[in-house]
Design a protein around this motif. Structure first.
Motif, PDB file in Angstrom:
ATOM      1  N   SER A   1       0.839  -1.211   0.000  1.00 47.59           N
ATOM      2  CA  SER A   1       0.000   0.000   0.000  1.00 47.59           C
ATOM      3  C   SER A   1       0.865   1.249   0.000  1.00 47.59           C
ATOM      4  O   SER A   1       0.623   2.186  -0.754  1.00 47.59           O
ATOM      5  CB  SER A   1      -0.921  -0.023   1.212  1.00 47.59           C
ATOM      6  OG  SER A   1      -1.589   1.194   1.320  1.00 47.59           O
ATOM      7  N   ILE A   2       1.903   1.249   0.896  1.00 46.03           N
ATOM      8  CA  ILE A   2       2.774   2.430   0.992  1.00 46.03           C
ATOM      9  C   ILE A   2       3.548   2.604  -0.317  1.00 46.03           C
ATOM     10  O   ILE A   2       3.722   3.725  -0.797  1.00 46.03           O
ATOM     11  CB  ILE A   2       3.731   2.287   2.189  1.00 46.03           C
ATOM     12  CG1 ILE A   2       2.931   2.354   3.495  1.00 46.03           C
ATOM     13  CG2 ILE A   2       4.807   3.375   2.188  1.00 46.03           C
ATOM     14  CD1 ILE A   2       3.713   2.000   4.739  1.00 46.03           C
TER      15      ILE A   2
ATOM     16  N   PRO B   1       1.822   6.279  -0.886  1.00 46.73           N
ATOM     17  CA  PRO B   1       2.182   6.658   0.492  1.00 46.73           C
ATOM     18  C   PRO B   1       1.204   7.660   1.095  1.00 46.73           C
ATOM     19  O   PRO B   1       0.982   7.679   2.296  1.00 46.73           O
ATOM     20  CB  PRO B   1       3.576   7.276   0.344  1.00 46.73           C
ATOM     21  CG  PRO B   1       4.054   6.890  -1.001  1.00 46.73           C
ATOM     22  CD  PRO B   1       2.881   6.649  -1.841  1.00 46.73           C
ATOM     23  N   LYS B   2       0.637   8.467   0.253  1.00 46.66           N
ATOM     24  CA  LYS B   2      -0.217   9.547   0.767  1.00 46.66           C
ATOM     25  C   LYS B   2      -1.432   8.991   1.516  1.00 46.66           C
ATOM     26  O   LYS B   2      -1.775   9.477   2.590  1.00 46.66           O
ATOM     27  CB  LYS B   2      -0.668  10.426  -0.407  1.00 46.66           C
ATOM     28  CG  LYS B   2      -1.369  11.700   0.013  1.00 46.66           C
ATOM     29  CD  LYS B   2      -1.594  12.614  -1.178  1.00 46.66           C
ATOM     30  CE  LYS B   2      -2.295  13.898  -0.719  1.00 46.66           C
ATOM     31  NZ  LYS B   2      -3.593  13.662  -0.226  1.00 46.66           N
ATOM     32  N   ALA B   3      -2.000   7.936   0.900  1.00 51.67           N
ATOM     33  CA  ALA B   3      -3.190   7.357   1.538  1.00 51.67           C
ATOM     34  C   ALA B   3      -2.864   6.857   2.944  1.00 51.67           C
ATOM     35  O   ALA B   3      -3.612   7.082   3.897  1.00 51.67           O
ATOM     36  CB  ALA B   3      -3.707   6.205   0.683  1.00 51.67           C
ATOM     37  N   PHE B   4      -1.715   6.240   3.042  1.00 50.84           N
ATOM     38  CA  PHE B   4      -1.337   5.701   4.349  1.00 50.84           C
ATOM     39  C   PHE B   4      -0.985   6.824   5.331  1.00 50.84           C
ATOM     40  O   PHE B   4      -1.357   6.770   6.503  1.00 50.84           O
ATOM     41  CB  PHE B   4      -0.115   4.775   4.164  1.00 50.84           C
ATOM     42  CG  PHE B   4      -0.123   3.636   5.125  1.00 50.84           C
ATOM     43  CD1 PHE B   4      -0.839   2.477   4.821  1.00 50.84           C
ATOM     44  CD2 PHE B   4       0.542   3.713   6.335  1.00 50.84           C
ATOM     45  CE1 PHE B   4      -0.862   1.434   5.710  1.00 50.84           C
ATOM     46  CE2 PHE B   4       0.505   2.666   7.223  1.00 50.84           C
ATOM     47  CZ  PHE B   4      -0.195   1.509   6.915  1.00 50.84           C
TER      48      PHE B   4
ATOM     49  N   ALA C   1      -4.053   8.305   6.537  1.00 47.33           N
ATOM     50  CA  ALA C   1      -4.695   7.445   7.536  1.00 47.33           C
ATOM     51  C   ALA C   1      -4.001   7.533   8.889  1.00 47.33           C
ATOM     52  O   ALA C   1      -4.638   7.493   9.936  1.00 47.33           O
ATOM     53  CB  ALA C   1      -4.685   6.004   7.040  1.00 47.33           C
ATOM     54  N   LEU C   2      -2.655   7.657   8.867  1.00 42.27           N
ATOM     55  CA  LEU C   2      -1.908   7.667  10.130  1.00 42.27           C
ATOM     56  C   LEU C   2      -1.823   9.053  10.751  1.00 42.27           C
ATOM     57  O   LEU C   2      -1.392   9.179  11.896  1.00 42.27           O
ATOM     58  CB  LEU C   2      -0.473   7.150   9.893  1.00 42.27           C
ATOM     59  CG  LEU C   2      -0.316   5.648   9.728  1.00 42.27           C
ATOM     60  CD1 LEU C   2       1.124   5.303   9.394  1.00 42.27           C
ATOM     61  CD2 LEU C   2      -0.743   4.910  11.000  1.00 42.27           C
ATOM     62  N   PHE C   3      -2.210  10.050   9.984  1.00 38.44           N
ATOM     63  CA  PHE C   3      -2.028  11.418  10.481  1.00 38.44           C
ATOM     64  C   PHE C   3      -2.611  11.631  11.883  1.00 38.44           C
ATOM     65  O   PHE C   3      -1.948  12.185  12.759  1.00 38.44           O
ATOM     66  CB  PHE C   3      -2.623  12.412   9.469  1.00 38.44           C
ATOM     67  CG  PHE C   3      -2.491  13.843   9.937  1.00 38.44           C
ATOM     68  CD1 PHE C   3      -1.243  14.479   9.884  1.00 38.44           C
ATOM     69  CD2 PHE C   3      -3.582  14.534  10.482  1.00 38.44           C
ATOM     70  CE1 PHE C   3      -1.126  15.785  10.335  1.00 38.44           C
ATOM     71  CE2 PHE C   3      -3.434  15.829  10.936  1.00 38.44           C
ATOM     72  CZ  PHE C   3      -2.211  16.456  10.859  1.00 38.44           C
ATOM     73  N   PRO C   4      -3.856  11.175  12.083  1.00 30.44           N
ATOM     74  CA  PRO C   4      -4.419  11.420  13.429  1.00 30.44           C
ATOM     75  C   PRO C   4      -3.595  10.730  14.531  1.00 30.44           C
ATOM     76  O   PRO C   4      -3.638  11.143  15.677  1.00 30.44           O
ATOM     77  CB  PRO C   4      -5.821  10.797  13.335  1.00 30.44           C
ATOM     78  CG  PRO C   4      -6.094  10.647  11.892  1.00 30.44           C
ATOM     79  CD  PRO C   4      -4.799  10.490  11.189  1.00 30.44           C
TER      80      PRO C   4
END
Lengths: 872, 165
Positions: A74-75, A79-82, A85-88
């Protein structure tokens, strides 16, 4: 086949019965075999299935590779999607991490600033400059109480590292090696100092580093601390180890080297990375205040005490001076103080007390006072009486009183002392008269002897002798009386010595026994003794009448309390006396007679024993006789008997000692043979020791010489006074062998060959033949050994062979010798290495020929053919 | 990662430390060998299936008056027994030590090395001896710490043997 099934009644029946079920099974099989349908089927229950196993660790492990792959993919794809998702999650995590790092930095900065400009910090800066360390490090080292820098959790048996925590991540690299080495060190220490299995290493220290070790059943927890950790840390280690054991017990028990099981131990080990600094918060200086307070209080107290002491001292000093002024015999004229020293001036009677002795009473220091007294005689009554006591040496039984210049004396005193007192007081001021009317003057003391007599009167049997201060007793008394007398006189302190050795102790055992012996006259064979209880004891044998008499008499004897005749045998006195008279036994023989049976014991010579044996049964009253007397021999008697029986030749000396008859000197063979037969028949001789040199007669010597030398024809032998003369003619070989043969003739003193001449030499061969012919060997029948004569003959024969070889070096030589015992001769030649002497010429062979006599005219003799072959 | 403890044993002077030095970089100096009788090194071996962290205990050589501290064997998963091929007596020393290891630790994988194979002219181990060793023990190699012959293979072999137990 289908047709067959179609017509099969069973198949038809089954179709009718399970038509519906078969259709359902077919549908299920279709779903199973069709992947698309199968996936669809599973997808409908997948969420519920995962939900059911959500808490199962196995599911997580199973999904982990797939999830990791999925995440990676996925990364990689987007990478942006991941990141979105991890930002929070990442935002708060990063913020928290930065916040923690800033907090630590501020704390460190704060700590450094706190120390930045204080005097202490200046010293630390100097230390940092001197040691090359950073200031922060020096600050840390000086403010740090302790810090746990590393935590090792080690498998106990293998020494392998299970988990490791460190405040500095760079230290983890070699943690596993350090872990093993720690285990090895522990083993090394335990082995080196032979510790028991229960004793394990608990700590190691190097400078300010300490390794604290907590041992558990399967694992060991070791922490590396800098500084001085509190002892409570050991407790914390123990608790942590227990917690680890509870959590990982099964894995530890079956540990196979896989440490991945212990990753969860981080949460338990990380809290052990403890650190503690010196607390620098400003606190009120309580200690300082307390110290200052103590100091002030101490100062005030000390000052007060000092003033009080000075006042007290002054008061005591005044009291002291006042006391001195009131003391008889002392007159204080002046007192002053100079440079801290008190000076006292005045007069002092020599008998007055020392002024310094009163200082202690007033708690004054002797070093602070100096006395300046002039001597004088005080005339007050007190001092006068003291002087009187001192000068007159008055006994304690008197007392004085002075009144109106009259000295009154009371009590007991001797006349001599009173006279001296009156004389002495004439010169004393203040005493005009001495009144001794009230003095009781005792009579002069008695002499030592009188005092002894007063103290103690001896009994009539004891005489007292007093010489000077010494007491001596003579006479007789009981032991108890003497002991009492000694104790009584011991009270005389001036007695120089006391001697009662000369007094006869009437009740002593020796004396009583002596009395008993005198009174009872015990017969021979009776032994008397006195027991401790003063019982007279008789042992041995005595007549009944003596025993009865002794019993009566002994009772009458003073100090004897009884008579013990248990060990006394009753004898017939009349018979024994008769026996003794008849046999006259020597002192070494004891006689015992009991009911006519006579027994004799002891030692006596053979004559008495023989006499007793003959005589005993002839004595009246002796019914049987038993002789147990050991026979002894008197050397003189035995020797006398030996001389009578052996008739020793004049040159023989006989002696006897301890049963052995010795013979020395020289004697004829005849006498020596005779004495050997006779000596042991002499009474008392048990061994005969003969060392007599044999004397040979001329005839005997001649006989031996003829046998030994075997003179050839033309030679004659004569013996006169031990000298052998050889006369006539003989061949040279015989003459040469003479010396050796003569030497073995016994009794021969010398030999003379002046009249012996050598025969004219024949040629070699003839001479050889003559010699062979003249060689005779004589052996004794049944004598297997070579005799001296044989040996000489063999040697001669050997010489002949040698010469034969020399004469015939290139040919064989046959020599025939007639000889009766040729077998033996061959054997002897072999045994005596005659062969060896000839071997240098070649081969020597000997052969026995039994029938070779006719030509030689020596019938029926054995012959020997010796063959010598000269080798080329 | 799997960790395993192995002990390298043998008589004095057979080349144990040199063999290990060929294989690993040592953190500790050899002074520990003479003082404590042991030096420990680590080597991570990458096998086909997984990585193994070998904790190699280099134990001092047995001498007449200096016996090996047997507690050092404790917990070992394998041993490398080393003998000097130029000194036959070192083989019997190694066999004696191995008997003690079996008594103390039990039956664990072992690799036997006849070291110093580079000293051909001094080599004393006959083929018969090597054959006997091969019959008795599973893994027997002739090695050389000098040339590195069979050194790495030894450690890989013992690692695999330990994992297969």
């Amino acid at each position: 086949m289908t047709d067959h099934n179609h017509h099969d009644p069973m198949q038809q029946l089954r179709k009718l019965l399970f038509k519906e079920e078969e259709a359902r099974i077919s549908a299920i099989e279709e779903v199973r075999d069709n992947e698309e349908l199968h996936a669809k089927e599973i997808s409908e229950v997948l969420v519920e299935a995962l939900d059911l196993r959500a808490h199962d660790e196995g599911l997580g492990k199973a999904l982990m590779p797939a999830v990791e792959t999925a995440v990676s993919e996925s990364i990689a794809n987007d990478p942006k999607a991941f990141a979105d998702a991890l930002f929070p999650v990442m935002g708060p995590a990063i913020r928290r991490s930065i916040q923690y790092a800033i907090s630590e930095m501020l704390q460190s900065l704060n700590q450094t600033l706190e120390q930045a400009f204080s005097p202490k910090s200046m010293l630390w800066r100097w230390e940092a400059f001197r040691t090359g360390k950073s200031f922060a490090e020096v600050v840390m080292l000086n403010t740090l109480l302790y810090r746990v820098e590393q935590v090792f959790w080690i498998h106990k048996e293998t020494g392998l590292l299970l988990a490791h925590e460190s405040f500095d991540p760079s230290l983890t690299e070699d943690a596993d090696v350090v872990s093993s080495m720690l285990t090895a060190v522990g083993d090394f220490i335990q082995d080196s100092f032979q510790g028991s299995p229960n004793q394990e290493v608990q700590s190691l220290r190097l400078g300010d580093l300490e390794v604290m070790i907590e041992q558990g059943p399967y694992s060991v927890l070791a922490v590396v601390c800098r500084g001085n950790p509190p002892r409570s840390l050991q407790v914390t280690l123990g608790q942590t180890l227990e917690h680890l054991l509870q959590t990982f017990h099964d894995v530890l028990k079956t540990f196979d080297g896989d440490t991945s099981h212990f990753s969860a131990s981080h949460d338990m080990l990380a809290p052990l990375l403890l650190v503690d600094y010196v607390d620098h918060e400003k606190k009120p200086p309580i200690k300082l205040i307390i110290a200052l307070s103590i100091l002030v209080i101490s100062f005030v107290g000390w000052t007060s005490w000092n003033v009080e002491q000075k006042l007290a001292l002054k008061h005591r000093w005044q009291s002291y001076i006042q006391t001195l002024k009131e003391t008889p015999g002392l007159v204080i004229t002046d007192v002053d103080e100079h440079e801290g020293i008190h000076h006292i001036y005045g007069l002092r009677d020599p008998l007055a007390i020392q002024a310094a002795s009163l200082l202690k009473k007033f708690e004054l220091n002797e070093a602070g006072v100096q006395y300046h007294f002039q001597p004088y005689h005080a005339l007050d009554h007190g001092m006068m009486l003291k002087r009187l006591w001192h000068l007159s040496k008055a006994p304690s039984s008197v007392s004085f009183k002075i009144q109106d210049d009259v000295l009154y004396v009371y009590g007991k005193a001797s006349q001599a002392w009173l006279s001296e007192l009156q004389l002495m007081t004439q010169w004393m001021d203040g005493i005009a008269l001495v009144n001794v009317d009230a003095v009781d003057v005792p009579k002069p003391p008695k002499t030592f002897q009188e005092r002894v007599m007063m103290l103690w009167q001896p009994i009539d049997s004891v005489q007292l002798h007093v010489q000077g201060d010494a007491v001596m007793l003579t006479g007789s008394a009981t032991i108890a009386w003497l002991q009492q007398a000694k104790a009584r006189l011991a009270s005389l302190k001036d007695m120089a010595s006391y001697d009662d050795h000369a007094v006869l102790r009437l009740d002593s055992v020796d004396y009583i026994l002596q009395l008993a012996q005198q009174a009872l006259h015990p017969p021979r064979g009776v032994h008397l003794s006195i027991t401790k209880e003063h019982i007279l004891k008789a042992q041995g044998a005595a007549s009944a009448s003596w025993i009865a008499n002794a019993q009566k008499k002994s009772v009458a004897l003073k100090y004897i309390l009884g008579f013990d005749a248990k060990d006394l045998k009753i004898l017939n006195k009349v018979n024994l006396a008769r026996v003794i008279a008849a046999l006259e036994p020597p002192a070494s023989v004891d006689l015992f007679l009991n009911k006519g049976k006579l027994l004799v014991k002891g030692e006596a010579d053979g004559r008495w024993i023989t006499f007793a044996n003959l005589q005993a049964l002839n004595i009246k009253g002796v019914q049987s006789f038993q002789n147990q007397v050991k026979q002894i021999w008197h050397a003189d008697a035995v020797l006398e008997q030996a001389k009578l029986r052996l008739h020793p030749e004049p040159s023989v000396q006989l002696s006897f000692a301890d049963g052995v008859l010795h013979a020395r000197g020289q004697a004829s063979k005849r006498w020596i043979s005779f004495v050997h037969r006779e000596a042991l028949h002499i009474d008392g001789v048990f061994t005969f020791d003969e060392q007599v040199d044999m004397i040979y007669s001329d005839e005997e010597i001649l006989k031996i010489a003829m046998t030994t030398l075997q003179p050839p024809e033309g030679v004659r032998l004569q013996v006169s006074q031990g000298v052998l003369s050889i006369l006539g003619e003989a061949d040279i070989a015989w003459i040469e062998s003479l010396k050796a043969q003569v030497a073995v003739i016994p009794g021969l003193q010398s030999f003379d060959i002046k009249s012996l001449h050598a025969k004219a030499q024949a040629d070699g061969w003839e001479q050889l033949q003559i010699q062979v012919a003249s060689t005779r060997l004589q052996t004794f029948a049944n004598h297997p050994l070579l005799t001296v004569k044989d040996e000489a003959a063999l040697k001669r024969l050997s010489n002949i062979f040698h010469r034969a070889v020399e004469l015939h070096p290139d040919s064989r030589l046959h020599l025939a010798i007639a000889y009766k015992r040729s077998e033996k001769l061959v054997l002897m030649m072999r045994n005596h290495a005659i062969h060896q002497g000839l071997k240098k010429y070649g081969v020597f062979e000997s052969q026995i020929i039994t029938d070779f006599s006719e030509n030689q005219g020596v019938k029926q003799d054995s012959r020997i053919v010796f063959t010598v072959i000269k080798q080329p | 990662m799997i960790q395993k403890k192995i002990c390298v044993l043998g008589a004095a002077g057979v080349g144990k430390t040199s063999l290990i030095a060929q294989f690993v970089y040592s953190k500790f100096s050899e002074k520990y060998l003479s003082s404590m009788g042991v030096k420990i090194d680590r080597k991570i071996v990458q096998l086909e299936s997984q990585q193994v962290n070998l904790m190699i205990w280099d134990i001092h050589g047995e001498e007449k008056f200096k016996k090996i501290t047997s507690s050092y064997f404790r917990g070992a998963s394998g041993v490398i027994m080393v003998a000097d091929g130029t000194r036959p007596d070192t083989l019997s020393v190694a066999q004696n030590i191995f008997q003690r290891v079996e008594q103390d630790v039990g039956n664990i994988p072992s690799v036997w090395l006849l070291n110093k194979v580079d000293l051909e002219d001094q080599w004393c181990m006959s083929e018969g001896v090597v054959k006997q060793l091969n019959e008795k023990y599973v893994s027997v190699y002739q090695s050389s710490a000098k040339t590195g012959e069979n050194v790495e293979q030894t450690f890989f072999n013992i690692a695999e043997n330990m994992l297969n137990v």
